[in-house]
Design a protein around this motif. Structure first.
Motif, PDB file in Angstrom:
ATOM      1  N   LEU A 120      94.223  94.486 115.721  1.00 16.60           N
ATOM      2  CA  LEU A 120      94.052  95.329 114.365  1.00 16.60           C
ATOM      3  C   LEU A 120      93.822  96.835 114.773  1.00 16.60           C
ATOM      4  O   LEU A 120      94.299  97.743 114.249  1.00 16.60           O
ATOM      5  N   THR A 121      93.062  97.226 116.021  1.00 19.14           N
ATOM      6  CA  THR A 121      93.010  98.480 116.187  1.00 19.14           C
ATOM      7  C   THR A 121      94.165  99.097 116.393  1.00 19.14           C
ATOM      8  O   THR A 121      94.399 100.361 116.381  1.00 19.14           O
ATOM      9  N   ALA A 122      95.261  98.434 117.145  1.00 24.22           N
ATOM     10  CA  ALA A 122      96.542  98.946 117.372  1.00 24.22           C
ATOM     11  C   ALA A 122      97.365  99.185 116.311  1.00 24.22           C
ATOM     12  O   ALA A 122      98.017 100.168 115.908  1.00 24.22           O
ATOM     13  N   VAL A 123      97.003  98.168 115.229  1.00 24.21           N
ATOM     14  CA  VAL A 123      97.807  98.700 113.962  1.00 24.21           C
ATOM     15  C   VAL A 123      97.261  99.756 113.277  1.00 24.21           C
ATOM     16  O   VAL A 123      97.835 100.592 112.717  1.00 24.21           O
ATOM     17  N   ILE A 124      95.946 100.089 113.134  1.00 28.75           N
ATOM     18  CA  ILE A 124      95.406 101.309 112.782  1.00 28.75           C
ATOM     19  C   ILE A 124      96.073 102.555 113.239  1.00 28.75           C
ATOM     20  O   ILE A 124      96.369 103.483 112.674  1.00 28.75           O
ATOM     21  N   GLU A 125      96.290 102.243 114.831  1.00 26.84           N
ATOM     22  CA  GLU A 125      96.635 103.588 115.320  1.00 26.84           C
ATOM     23  C   GLU A 125      97.927 103.650 114.929  1.00 26.84           C
ATOM     24  O   GLU A 125      98.731 104.967 114.845  1.00 26.84           O
ATOM     25  N   MET A 126      98.845 102.696 114.645  1.00 27.57           N
ATOM     26  CA  MET A 126     100.109 102.764 114.291  1.00 27.57           C
ATOM     27  C   MET A 126     100.442 103.364 112.880  1.00 27.57           C
ATOM     28  O   MET A 126     101.293 104.330 112.714  1.00 27.57           O
ATOM     29  N   ILE A 127      99.453 102.982 112.260  1.00 26.37           N
ATOM     30  CA  ILE A 127      99.321 104.047 110.599  1.00 26.37           C
ATOM     31  C   ILE A 127      99.122 105.407 110.943  1.00 26.37           C
ATOM     32  O   ILE A 127      99.788 105.981 110.392  1.00 26.37           O
ATOM     33  N   GLU A 128      98.040 105.607 111.797  1.00 28.64           N
ATOM     34  CA  GLU A 128      97.868 107.166 112.069  1.00 28.64           C
ATOM     35  C   GLU A 128      98.980 107.778 112.489  1.00 28.64           C
ATOM     36  O   GLU A 128      99.168 109.114 112.558  1.00 28.64           O
ATOM     37  N   THR A 129      99.837 107.303 113.326  1.00 25.54           N
ATOM     38  CA  THR A 129     100.979 107.920 114.013  1.00 25.54           C
ATOM     39  C   THR A 129     102.131 107.735 113.104  1.00 25.54           C
ATOM     40  O   THR A 129     103.070 108.371 113.654  1.00 25.54           O
ATOM     41  N   GLY A 130     102.239 107.269 112.037  1.00 24.39           N
ATOM     42  CA  GLY A 130     103.160 107.169 111.119  1.00 24.39           C
ATOM     43  C   GLY A 130     104.410 106.318 111.412  1.00 24.39           C
ATOM     44  O   GLY A 130     105.544 106.558 111.313  1.00 24.39           O
TER      45      GLY A 130
END
Length: 92
Positions: free
Chosen positions: A24-34
């Protein structure tokens, strides 16, 4: 009645949830990086399934642990009803 005893499946459930948390943390980072929405949806689906599987394992372990203990003091006919309930709960 609350049972606070440690169930056999708890360590495996914790391991699954820690892995889902990292994912989930990785998914949040994915969202933040577009990252593309399709990628995000696929990864969120994987996190959702991991949490759902952890919940299912927890519930089934609880049923096995608690109903197994309660059923040992019952008459054979009553144990059969509990055993049938435990079996059908596998399809939840």
């Amino acid at each position: 009645m609350r049972h606070s005893s440690h169930h056999a499946a708890h360590p495996a459930i914790v391991k699954r949830l820690r892995r889902a948390n990292g994912h989930l943390t990785a998914v949040i980072e994915m969202i933040e990086t577009g990252r593309p929405c399709l990628d995000l949806a696929q990864q969120l689906h994987a996190v959702e399934r991991a949490v759902a599987n952890a919940k299912k394992t927890l519930i089934h372990d609880h049923l096995d642990h608690c109903l197994g203990n309660a059923g040992s003091a019952l008459a054979e006919a009553d144990r059969a009803v509990i055993d049938e309930f435990r079996e059908i709960a596998r399809y939840l």
